[in-house]
Design an enzyme around this catalytic site. Structure first.
Site, PDB file in Angstrom:
ATOM      1  N   ARG A 173      52.648  -1.005   9.304  1.00 45.64           N
ATOM      2  CA  ARG A 173      53.683   0.012   9.502  1.00 45.64           C
ATOM      3  C   ARG A 173      54.475  -0.328  10.757  1.00 45.64           C
ATOM      4  O   ARG A 173      53.900  -0.641  11.796  1.00 45.64           O
ATOM      5  CB  ARG A 173      53.049   1.402   9.652  1.00 45.64           C
ATOM      6  CG  ARG A 173      52.480   1.955   8.373  1.00 45.64           C
ATOM      7  CD  ARG A 173      52.100   3.431   8.537  1.00 45.64           C
ATOM      8  NE  ARG A 173      51.087   3.617   9.557  1.00 45.64           N
ATOM      9  CZ  ARG A 173      49.784   3.565   9.316  1.00 45.64           C
ATOM     10  NH1 ARG A 173      49.338   3.327   8.111  1.00 45.64           N
ATOM     11  NH2 ARG A 173      48.916   3.756  10.298  1.00 45.64           N
ATOM     12  N   ARG A 177      63.435   4.390  12.820  1.00 42.15           N
ATOM     13  CA  ARG A 177      64.041   5.724  12.875  1.00 42.15           C
ATOM     14  C   ARG A 177      65.542   5.617  12.642  1.00 42.15           C
ATOM     15  O   ARG A 177      66.213   4.850  13.323  1.00 42.15           O
ATOM     16  CB  ARG A 177      63.783   6.376  14.229  1.00 42.15           C
ATOM     17  CG  ARG A 177      62.315   6.608  14.513  1.00 42.15           C
ATOM     18  CD  ARG A 177      62.134   7.396  15.792  1.00 42.15           C
ATOM     19  NE  ARG A 177      60.727   7.522  16.105  1.00 42.15           N
ATOM     20  CZ  ARG A 177      60.221   7.371  17.312  1.00 42.15           C
ATOM     21  NH1 ARG A 177      61.020   7.115  18.323  1.00 42.15           N
ATOM     22  NH2 ARG A 177      58.927   7.508  17.531  1.00 42.15           N
ATOM     23  N   ARG A 250      41.539 -11.269  22.370  1.00 43.19           N
ATOM     24  CA  ARG A 250      42.711 -11.762  23.084  1.00 43.19           C
ATOM     25  C   ARG A 250      42.578 -11.332  24.537  1.00 43.19           C
ATOM     26  O   ARG A 250      42.094 -10.243  24.840  1.00 43.19           O
ATOM     27  CB  ARG A 250      44.001 -11.205  22.481  1.00 43.19           C
ATOM     28  CG  ARG A 250      44.323 -11.750  21.112  1.00 43.19           C
ATOM     29  CD  ARG A 250      44.645 -13.229  21.137  1.00 43.19           C
ATOM     30  NE  ARG A 250      45.948 -13.507  21.733  1.00 43.19           N
ATOM     31  CZ  ARG A 250      46.368 -14.723  22.067  1.00 43.19           C
ATOM     32  NH1 ARG A 250      45.582 -15.771  21.897  1.00 43.19           N
ATOM     33  NH2 ARG A 250      47.580 -14.906  22.582  1.00 43.19           N
ATOM     34  N   ARG A 281      56.104  -9.325  28.410  1.00 44.32           N
ATOM     35  CA  ARG A 281      56.849  -8.203  28.976  1.00 44.32           C
ATOM     36  C   ARG A 281      56.765  -8.218  30.497  1.00 44.32           C
ATOM     37  O   ARG A 281      55.890  -8.869  31.084  1.00 44.32           O
ATOM     38  CB  ARG A 281      56.328  -6.869  28.439  1.00 44.32           C
ATOM     39  CG  ARG A 281      54.859  -6.580  28.696  1.00 44.32           C
ATOM     40  CD  ARG A 281      54.474  -5.251  28.043  1.00 44.32           C
ATOM     41  NE  ARG A 281      53.072  -4.914  28.257  1.00 44.32           N
ATOM     42  CZ  ARG A 281      52.514  -3.777  27.872  1.00 44.32           C
ATOM     43  NH1 ARG A 281      53.242  -2.860  27.261  1.00 44.32           N
ATOM     44  NH2 ARG A 281      51.243  -3.535  28.094  1.00 44.32           N
ATOM     45  N   GLU A 301      53.340 -10.191  32.083  1.00 41.47           N
ATOM     46  CA  GLU A 301      52.116 -10.160  31.271  1.00 41.47           C
ATOM     47  C   GLU A 301      52.110 -11.349  30.308  1.00 41.47           C
ATOM     48  O   GLU A 301      52.995 -11.491  29.468  1.00 41.47           O
ATOM     49  CB  GLU A 301      52.064  -8.842  30.498  1.00 41.47           C
ATOM     50  CG  GLU A 301      50.732  -8.521  29.894  1.00 41.47           C
ATOM     51  CD  GLU A 301      50.698  -7.083  29.383  1.00 41.47           C
ATOM     52  OE1 GLU A 301      50.524  -6.904  28.160  1.00 41.47           O
ATOM     53  OE2 GLU A 301      50.858  -6.147  30.197  1.00 41.47           O
ATOM     54  N   TYR A 354      40.380  -1.537  18.177  1.00 38.55           N
ATOM     55  CA  TYR A 354      41.478  -1.252  19.088  1.00 38.55           C
ATOM     56  C   TYR A 354      41.611   0.256  19.244  1.00 38.55           C
ATOM     57  O   TYR A 354      41.888   0.969  18.284  1.00 38.55           O
ATOM     58  CB  TYR A 354      42.799  -1.843  18.591  1.00 38.55           C
ATOM     59  CG  TYR A 354      43.904  -1.667  19.608  1.00 38.55           C
ATOM     60  CD1 TYR A 354      44.108  -2.633  20.594  1.00 38.55           C
ATOM     61  CD2 TYR A 354      44.688  -0.527  19.628  1.00 38.55           C
ATOM     62  CE1 TYR A 354      45.084  -2.468  21.557  1.00 38.55           C
ATOM     63  CE2 TYR A 354      45.673  -0.354  20.585  1.00 38.55           C
ATOM     64  CZ  TYR A 354      45.864  -1.324  21.548  1.00 38.55           C
ATOM     65  OH  TYR A 354      46.824  -1.137  22.507  1.00 38.55           O
ATOM     66  N   ASP A 356      43.518   3.369  21.461  1.00 40.84           N
ATOM     67  CA  ASP A 356      44.371   3.910  22.500  1.00 40.84           C
ATOM     68  C   ASP A 356      43.516   4.822  23.372  1.00 40.84           C
ATOM     69  O   ASP A 356      42.367   5.141  23.024  1.00 40.84           O
ATOM     70  CB  ASP A 356      45.538   4.695  21.894  1.00 40.84           C
ATOM     71  CG  ASP A 356      46.605   3.777  21.308  1.00 40.84           C
ATOM     72  OD1 ASP A 356      46.812   2.687  21.866  1.00 40.84           O
ATOM     73  OD2 ASP A 356      47.219   4.147  20.288  1.00 40.84           O
TER      74      ASP A 356
END
Length: 372
Positions: A173, A177, A250, A281, A301, A354, A356
């Site tokens: 996904r 928008r 990673r 970034r 990074e 993973y 958050d």
């Protein structure tokens, strides 16, 4: 050595929630941390009046009111809204993909209808096909132009391999928008704790005994005798001495520097999506809390392939790793049946998943409800 109700290995967010919930019920905890500081990868450190995110940007966001209420009991959050931008060869694009992005890429596209039509045209090459890799998945969702400019280079740097070799599941996904909205997250709540994350973890661990610079695995048997219940938040394969082989992770490398200017890039996070740029970034820390300072601090990074001795940051999602992790889980269950000490694996590394920050808190609260 004193005997504790819980031994928690790792002083990151997962362990800290368990420790706080245990203390609330009058239970005792010993927390061991290999690093010289608490808070794990969400550790923040004040430098030149700027809260520096030492291990990359951490923006708290959640749709879970229970989690939001819980974390707000330890800090006041600001109204920071995550609105990263992408830099592709000197041109700036808004993220996530929205009407600002589409008009920047296709100047003749100014309405949602035109944007949807352009994406349909570009993704039509995948009509009737099942995406076999990440490249095909991305093109089927957003078309070739967006993929080439904003996905391909960044993703290949992030994972260290071509998009044609990556699973389509990684990018199943993509947030798209058809409105002029640069807010990256859809979650109801988001922000940054005023004063940094380290202060949050200090409050959570205030009633626990904490030992820093302490490697649990260097003296595992001794530490296992400190409690009948151990919550281990390190790498599950390392706990077992990589007996079944190493899982894949990673890693990240950070280059941080102080610049003699008040404002370097005008945004907290700028992604560099070209494969020609080695880092993914640049983070400009003062913009997270709008800290006043005559200087600014930035961090570049660099993703890296993990090897033993490196810091693992996130697991690699593949069928091979899922199968191997399942075998380590079986090994853990077998060990618990054979010993009086129960070892529970938690957090991103212990559960090889993973998470958050809100996922971490939710999982830790659930575990605390079961064991405390």
């Amino acid at each position: 050595m004193s005997h504790y109700d819980f031994l928690l290995v790792g002083a990151g967010l997962f362990s800290s929630v368990i420790a706080e919930r245990a203390a609330e019920k009058g239970r005792t905890c010993l927390v061991l941390e290999r690093r010289p500081h608490i808070a794990g990868n969400i550790y923040t450190e004040k430098t030149n009046n700027i809260q520096v995110h030492k291990y990359g940007a951490h923006i708290f966001h959640t749709d879970l009111k229970q989690v939001w209420d819980y974390i707000n009991s330890f800090a006041e959050f600001n109204r920071y809204t995550n609105s990263p931008v992408a830099n592709y060869e000197g041109k700036i694009y808004n993220l996530p993909f929205n009407m600002n992005t589409f008009n920047r890429i296709w100047p003749d596209v100014v309405t949602p209808e035109q944007a949807e039509r352009r994406i349909r045209e570009q993704s039509s090459v995948m009509t009737g096909m099942v995406p076999a890799n990440l490249e095909e998945q991305a093109i089927s969702l957003v078309g070739k132009d967006i993929y080439e400019l904003l996905i391909k280079g960044y993703t290949e740097k992030q994972w260290g391999r071509p998009c044609t070799e990556l699973s389509p599941e990684i990018i199943k996904r993509i947030p798209v928008r058809f409105i002029y909205d640069n807010n990256y997250f859809n979650d109801r709540y988001q922000g940054i704790p005023i004063g940094g994350y380290t202060a949050v973890i200090e409050k959570m661990l205030s009633n626990a005994d904490v030992r820093l610079n302490t490697d649990f695995l260097a003296d595992k048997e001794t530490w296992l005798s400190a409690s009948d219940t151990v919550v281990y938040t390190g790498m599950i394969d390392e706990y077992f001495g990589y007996a079944l082989g190493p899982l894949e992770y990673r890693s990240l490398r950070f280059e941080t520097e102080t610049l003699q200017t008040e404002n370097f890039q005008g945004n907290a996070v700028v992604n560099y999506t070209s494969g020609k740029v080695p880092y993914t970034r640049i983070i400009e820390h003062k913009h997270f809390e709008q800290n006043e300072s005559s200087v600014t601090i930035i961090t570049k990074e660099y993703p890296a392939e993990w090897k033993k001795g490196d810091e693992p940051y996130y697991p690699v999602n593949s069928s091979r790793n899922a199968e191997l992790f399942g075998r380590y889980q079986e090994l853990a269950e077998e060990e618990n049946r054979m010993h009086t000490v129960r070892v529970i694996f938690g957090g991103r590394l212990g559960m090889y998943k993973y998470f958050d920050m809100d996922d971490t808190i939710a999982a830790a609260l659930e575990l605390a409800g079961n064991i405390v």
